[in-house]
Design a protein around this motif. Structure first.
Motif, PDB file in Angstrom:
ATOM      1  N   ALA A  77       0.874  -1.180   0.133  1.00  0.00           N
ATOM      2  CA  ALA A  77      -0.097  -0.057  -0.113  1.00  0.00           C
ATOM      3  C   ALA A  77       0.842   1.218   0.001  1.00  0.00           C
ATOM      4  O   ALA A  77       0.349   2.240   0.452  1.00  0.00           O
ATOM      5  N   ASP A  78       2.155   1.087  -0.520  1.00  0.00           N
ATOM      6  CA  ASP A  78       2.990   2.299  -0.622  1.00  0.00           C
ATOM      7  C   ASP A  78       2.869   2.865  -2.078  1.00  0.00           C
ATOM      8  O   ASP A  78       3.581   2.485  -2.903  1.00  0.00           O
ATOM      9  N   PHE A  79       1.785   3.634  -2.417  1.00  0.00           N
ATOM     10  CA  PHE A  79       1.611   3.667  -3.797  1.00  0.00           C
ATOM     11  C   PHE A  79       2.599   4.863  -4.145  1.00  0.00           C
ATOM     12  O   PHE A  79       2.622   5.103  -5.638  1.00  0.00           O
ATOM     13  N   ASP A  80       2.574   5.720  -3.450  1.00  0.00           N
ATOM     14  CA  ASP A  80       3.709   6.981  -3.904  1.00  0.00           C
ATOM     15  C   ASP A  80       4.920   6.297  -3.964  1.00  0.00           C
ATOM     16  O   ASP A  80       5.640   6.849  -4.906  1.00  0.00           O
ATOM     17  N   GLN A  81       5.433   5.645  -3.405  1.00  0.00           N
ATOM     18  CA  GLN A  81       6.810   4.880  -3.595  1.00  0.00           C
ATOM     19  C   GLN A  81       7.024   4.091  -4.818  1.00  0.00           C
ATOM     20  O   GLN A  81       7.593   4.174  -5.646  1.00  0.00           O
ATOM     21  N   ALA A  82       5.794   3.584  -5.058  1.00  0.00           N
ATOM     22  CA  ALA A  82       5.661   2.518  -6.457  1.00  0.00           C
ATOM     23  C   ALA A  82       5.562   3.618  -7.461  1.00  0.00           C
ATOM     24  O   ALA A  82       6.462   3.247  -8.541  1.00  0.00           O
ATOM     25  N   ARG A  83       4.993   4.596  -7.434  1.00  0.00           N
ATOM     26  CA  ARG A  83       4.948   5.717  -8.876  1.00  0.00           C
ATOM     27  C   ARG A  83       6.411   6.088  -8.897  1.00  0.00           C
ATOM     28  O   ARG A  83       6.975   6.324 -10.055  1.00  0.00           O
ATOM     29  N   GLY A  84       7.146   6.549  -7.665  1.00  0.00           N
ATOM     30  CA  GLY A  84       8.470   6.922  -7.866  1.00  0.00           C
ATOM     31  C   GLY A  84       9.276   6.090  -8.432  1.00  0.00           C
ATOM     32  O   GLY A  84      10.014   6.437  -9.279  1.00  0.00           O
ATOM     33  N   VAL A  85       9.291   4.870  -8.046  1.00  0.00           N
ATOM     34  CA  VAL A  85      10.170   3.505  -8.608  1.00  0.00           C
ATOM     35  C   VAL A  85      10.058   3.745 -10.346  1.00  0.00           C
ATOM     36  O   VAL A  85      10.834   3.496 -10.835  1.00  0.00           O
ATOM     37  N   LEU A  86       8.813   3.520 -10.712  1.00  0.00           N
ATOM     38  CA  LEU A  86       8.411   3.679 -12.146  1.00  0.00           C
ATOM     39  C   LEU A  86       8.693   4.874 -12.726  1.00  0.00           C
ATOM     40  O   LEU A  86       9.412   4.800 -13.891  1.00  0.00           O
ATOM     41  N   GLN A  87       8.586   5.835 -12.323  1.00  0.00           N
ATOM     42  CA  GLN A  87       8.940   7.267 -12.674  1.00  0.00           C
ATOM     43  C   GLN A  87      10.478   7.337 -12.899  1.00  0.00           C
ATOM     44  O   GLN A  87      10.936   7.965 -14.166  1.00  0.00           O
ATOM     45  N   SER A  88      11.052   6.902 -12.166  1.00  0.00           N
ATOM     46  CA  SER A  88      12.693   6.944 -12.190  1.00  0.00           C
ATOM     47  C   SER A  88      13.127   6.023 -12.987  1.00  0.00           C
ATOM     48  O   SER A  88      14.090   6.484 -13.763  1.00  0.00           O
ATOM     49  N   GLY A  89      12.606   5.188 -13.353  1.00  0.00           N
ATOM     50  CA  GLY A  89      12.895   4.095 -14.356  1.00  0.00           C
ATOM     51  C   GLY A  89      12.691   4.978 -15.744  1.00  0.00           C
ATOM     52  O   GLY A  89      13.260   4.812 -16.688  1.00  0.00           O
ATOM     53  N   LEU A  90      11.667   5.527 -15.817  1.00  0.00           N
ATOM     54  CA  LEU A  90      11.229   6.092 -17.043  1.00  0.00           C
ATOM     55  C   LEU A  90      12.111   7.303 -17.509  1.00  0.00           C
ATOM     56  O   LEU A  90      12.518   7.747 -18.503  1.00  0.00           O
ATOM     57  N   GLU A  91      12.584   7.915 -16.207  1.00  0.00           N
ATOM     58  CA  GLU A  91      13.678   8.964 -16.496  1.00  0.00           C
ATOM     59  C   GLU A  91      15.008   8.477 -17.193  1.00  0.00           C
ATOM     60  O   GLU A  91      15.670   9.167 -17.890  1.00  0.00           O
ATOM     61  N   GLN A  92      15.125   7.309 -16.644  1.00  0.00           N
ATOM     62  CA  GLN A  92      16.613   6.552 -17.197  1.00  0.00           C
ATOM     63  C   GLN A  92      16.257   5.980 -18.849  1.00  0.00           C
ATOM     64  O   GLN A  92      17.125   5.729 -19.511  1.00  0.00           O
ATOM     65  N   SER A  93      14.977   5.577 -18.951  1.00  0.00           N
ATOM     66  CA  SER A  93      14.825   4.785 -20.134  1.00  0.00           C
ATOM     67  C   SER A  93      13.229   5.274 -20.789  1.00  0.00           C
ATOM     68  O   SER A  93      12.242   4.685 -20.447  1.00  0.00           O
ATOM     69  N   ALA A  94      13.431   6.763 -21.181  1.00  0.00           N
ATOM     70  CA  ALA A  94      12.070   7.207 -21.438  1.00  0.00           C
ATOM     71  C   ALA A  94      11.215   6.534 -22.581  1.00  0.00           C
ATOM     72  O   ALA A  94       9.673   6.598 -22.663  1.00  0.00           O
ATOM     73  N   ASP A  95      11.663   5.559 -23.591  1.00  0.00           N
ATOM     74  CA  ASP A  95      11.082   5.007 -24.292  1.00  0.00           C
ATOM     75  C   ASP A  95      10.340   3.437 -23.830  1.00  0.00           C
ATOM     76  O   ASP A  95      10.008   3.111 -24.753  1.00  0.00           O
ATOM     77  N   SER A  96      10.781   3.307 -22.711  1.00  0.00           N
ATOM     78  CA  SER A  96      10.379   2.072 -22.168  1.00  0.00           C
ATOM     79  C   SER A  96       8.752   1.921 -22.261  1.00  0.00           C
ATOM     80  O   SER A  96       8.055   2.165 -21.256  1.00  0.00           O
TER      81      SER A  96
END
Length: 183
Positions: free
Chosen positions: A83-102
């Motif tokens: 139930a840590d939705f903000d952290q889950a979002r942050g993990v995915l967003q940081s991945g998109l910062e590294q790989s924007a086309d994923s």
């Protein structure tokens, strides 16, 4: 292999036993254990402990390989179970910062946002206008997401004012699909 067989046969207890054993050498399986415990309606603290173990193990694995999208998505799923939705979002967003086309990361982030939209709508349909922006963002990020299209349709049915130009990406995506396979 045995765990997969027992999962397929829906023998949850044996599946859990073999997953637990396999997780000793493959720690990423802790996510499957946590999901299984939730599915089996185990007591909250048991399922929560499994989810936290999955978060800890997956975090360590992601630290070793920050570019691993599958590990990142698994960690986000474990965080959702916790139930840590903000952290889950942050993990995915940081991945998109590294790989924007994923597209895989975009799909996972869209799924998370749509799950949160559904929760808000289930709380009250009066949340309709407050979930328009995240829904439109999610379907534009992941135009093939059927659940997003259903939610978008529901919002319009509930009277939300959404200009078609806001989800033009989705319209173009499906127009191309229909042109490619008209049958």
């Amino acid at each position: 292999i045995l765990a997969a067989l027992y999962l397929q046969k829906q023998d949850w207890s044996l599946a859990e036993l073999h997953l637990t054993e396999a997780a000793k050498t493959l720690p990423e399986l802790n996510l499957e254990i946590a999901q299984l415990k939730r599915q089996m309606n185990r007591p909250g603290e048991d399922a929560e402990a499994a989810a936290m173990r999955a978060v800890a193990e997956l975090s360590q694995l992601l630290e070793k390989d920050r570019s691993n999208s599958k590990m990142r998505i698994s960690l986000a799923k474990a965080l959702v179970l916790s139930a840590d939705f903000d952290q889950a979002r942050g993990v995915l967003q940081s991945g998109l910062e590294q790989s924007a086309d994923s597209q895989e990361l975009k799909d996972a982030l869209a799924d998370l946002e749509l799950m949160l939209v559904e929760r808000r709508l289930n709380e009250s349909v009066l949340n309709r206008d407050g979930v328009v922006a995240p829904t439109v963002a999610a379907v534009n990020m992941s135009p093939s997401n059927g659940r997003g299209i259903q939610i978008l349709t529901l919002l319009r049915t509930l009277g939300a004012q959404i200009e078609p130009s806001r989800y033009k990406t989705v319209t173009e995506f499906w127009s191309e699909k229909v042109k490619a396979a008209p049958e």
